[in-house]
Write an enzyme that holds these catalytic residues in place. Structure first.
Site, PDB file in Angstrom:
ATOM      1  N   GLU A  44       0.820  -1.206   0.000  1.00 17.25           N
ATOM      2  CA  GLU A  44       0.000   0.000   0.000  1.00 17.25           C
ATOM      3  C   GLU A  44       0.857   1.260   0.000  1.00 17.25           C
ATOM      4  O   GLU A  44       0.530   2.246  -0.667  1.00 17.25           O
ATOM      5  CB  GLU A  44      -0.942  -0.003   1.204  1.00 17.25           C
ATOM      6  CG  GLU A  44      -2.075  -1.010   1.102  1.00 17.25           C
ATOM      7  CD  GLU A  44      -3.025  -0.725  -0.054  1.00 17.25           C
ATOM      8  OE1 GLU A  44      -3.104   0.433  -0.502  1.00 17.25           O
ATOM      9  OE2 GLU A  44      -3.682  -1.667  -0.518  1.00 17.25           O
ATOM     10  N   CYS A 204     -18.499  -1.154 -19.879  1.00 17.58           N
ATOM     11  CA  CYS A 204     -19.771  -1.253 -19.157  1.00 17.58           C
ATOM     12  C   CYS A 204     -20.519  -2.548 -19.463  1.00 17.58           C
ATOM     13  O   CYS A 204     -21.237  -3.079 -18.608  1.00 17.58           O
ATOM     14  CB  CYS A 204     -20.651  -0.057 -19.491  1.00 17.58           C
ATOM     15  SG  CYS A 204     -19.945   1.545 -18.993  1.00 17.58           S
ATOM     16  N   CYS A 207     -19.541  -5.268 -16.978  1.00 16.58           N
ATOM     17  CA  CYS A 207     -19.382  -4.830 -15.590  1.00 16.58           C
ATOM     18  C   CYS A 207     -20.433  -5.504 -14.701  1.00 16.58           C
ATOM     19  O   CYS A 207     -21.621  -5.521 -15.041  1.00 16.58           O
ATOM     20  CB  CYS A 207     -19.523  -3.316 -15.496  1.00 16.58           C
ATOM     21  SG  CYS A 207     -19.418  -2.674 -13.806  1.00 16.58           S
ATOM     22  N   CYS A 213     -25.834   0.857 -12.217  1.00 22.43           N
ATOM     23  CA  CYS A 213     -25.010   2.043 -12.496  1.00 22.43           C
ATOM     24  C   CYS A 213     -25.839   3.125 -13.180  1.00 22.43           C
ATOM     25  O   CYS A 213     -26.280   2.980 -14.328  1.00 22.43           O
ATOM     26  CB  CYS A 213     -23.827   1.660 -13.379  1.00 22.43           C
ATOM     27  SG  CYS A 213     -22.719   3.051 -13.722  1.00 22.43           S
TER      28      CYS A 213
END
Length: 353
Positions: A44, A204, A207, A213
């Site tokens: 991280e 999309c 997805c 969405c």
């Protein structure tokens, strides 16, 4: 509890999770394998404002050389800074050492298992504390990076520009974070943003969140998230002096811990300013212009670094820095801008070293 959206995303992640050297994948987690907080923390910190592709090799080298937080805590500062060279944002490397040493000295070599405990460590801010809590300890903390912001902005069709929208996007992400499998969920949202809900040309059609969405339904997904216009970056000028002694030793200096490139090796040089600097070499010699500039872009400005080179006598006594022979100096230990200066200086020496 898992909301329908989180469940759909986790089902997708179970099949499409990216393989990463610091990650314990969903099938391994189901088999009882738990992530190492040290590896989660290290990844991280490395990934802050850096891409996964750029980090992989660094992560492999770090964990091969320092496989535990205790190993890293015992490392010499210059060794860690040298291995970090090229990753940028060098304050991260200094904080890496401070944090590792605090974990060993104050926590017996074990990372705290709560977000609050993690926040008490040097160099760990809200995002990193949430990420370690969720990914390493499977706590239901909300993890929001740039990928998550983009996903949330599109999922809710939010047109408030970043960074103004950050608090609202974080609240949206928090509402979706499940109590069950929060670590997998946090990584799933980030994977979704990195591989499907990409900045340009989001996919999309494949997805897992295409139905809920709102931006996809409204045809606005490609233009989100909105961002406030960036201010133009100023140009700063400087001079770097690349001097080599007859025995092959280079004149280098370690930069102060605070400030840009803090703690890193570099060439002696002028301050970086918006006006042409004075030519003040670190030692008397026949300095010559290398005929090229090392150009580099930092977060807040562009740098143009003129390069002066010189062959230095064995008895040279510089005002600053020290000579490092071939047995102590590795060009790879230099931060990127200083390595650029080194590479450009080569042609100005007879043997090209």
């Amino acid at each position: 509890m898992i909301r329908a959206e989180a469940g759909d995303l986790l089902d997708w992640y179970d099949v499409h999770a990216r393989e990463m050297p610091w990650r314990v994948g969903p099938s391994a987690r189901r088999d009882g394998i738990r992530p190492d907080p040290y590896r989660v923390w290290l990844s991280e910190v490395m990934l802050q404002q850096t891409t996964v592709a750029a980090v992989r090799d660094y992560f492999h080298r770090f964990t091969a050389r320092w496989p535990t937080v205790a190993d890293l805590a015992a490392a010499a500062d210059e060794d860690v800074m040298g291995e970090w060279a090229g990753l940028g944002y060098y304050a991260r490397a200094r904080n890496l050492l401070k944090c590792a040493r605090a974990v060993v000295a104050d926590h017996g070599g074990v990372f705290p298992a709560t977000r609050e405990g993690l926040l008490s460590l040097p160099g760990i801010g809200p995002y990193t504390a949430s990420a370690i809590s969720a990914i390493a300890y499977d706590l239901p903390e909300t993890v929001v990076d740039g990928n998550v912001e983009r996903v949330m902005a599109r999922l809710h069709d939010l047109h408030v520009p970043l960074p103004t929208a950050k608090p609202e996007l974080t609240e949206m992400a928090a509402r979706l974070t499940p109590d069950a499998r929060p670590g997998d969920y946090a990584q799933a949202v980030m994977d979704l943003g990195a591989t499907i809900c990409t900045p340009k040309s989001p996919a999309c059609g494949i997805c897992p969140w295409r139905d809920p969405c709102v931006a996809r339904s409204n045809g606005t997904a490609p233009e989100l998230p909105k961002k406030l216009p960036k201010k133009p970056k100023p140009i700063r000028l400087g001079i770097a002096y690349v001097g080599r002694r007859a025995d092959g030793a280079f004149l280098l200096q370690r930069r102060p811990d605070k400030g840009l490139l803090g703690g890193m090796l570099g060439w002696p040089g002028s301050d970086w300013a918006e006006t042409v600097p004075q030519d003040t070499p670190p030692v008397a010699a026949q300095w010559r212009d290398a005929g090229a500039e090392a150009r580099h872009t930092f977060t807040h400005f562009h740098l143009r670094l003129a390069i002066r080179v010189a062959d230095l006598p064995m008895g040279a006594e510089p005002d600053t820095g020290e000579f490092l022979g071939p047995d102590r100096f590795r060009p790879s230990d230099l931060p990127t801008v200083m390595r650029k200066a080194f590479d450009l200086a080569r042609a100005s020496f007879k043997d090209g070293f």
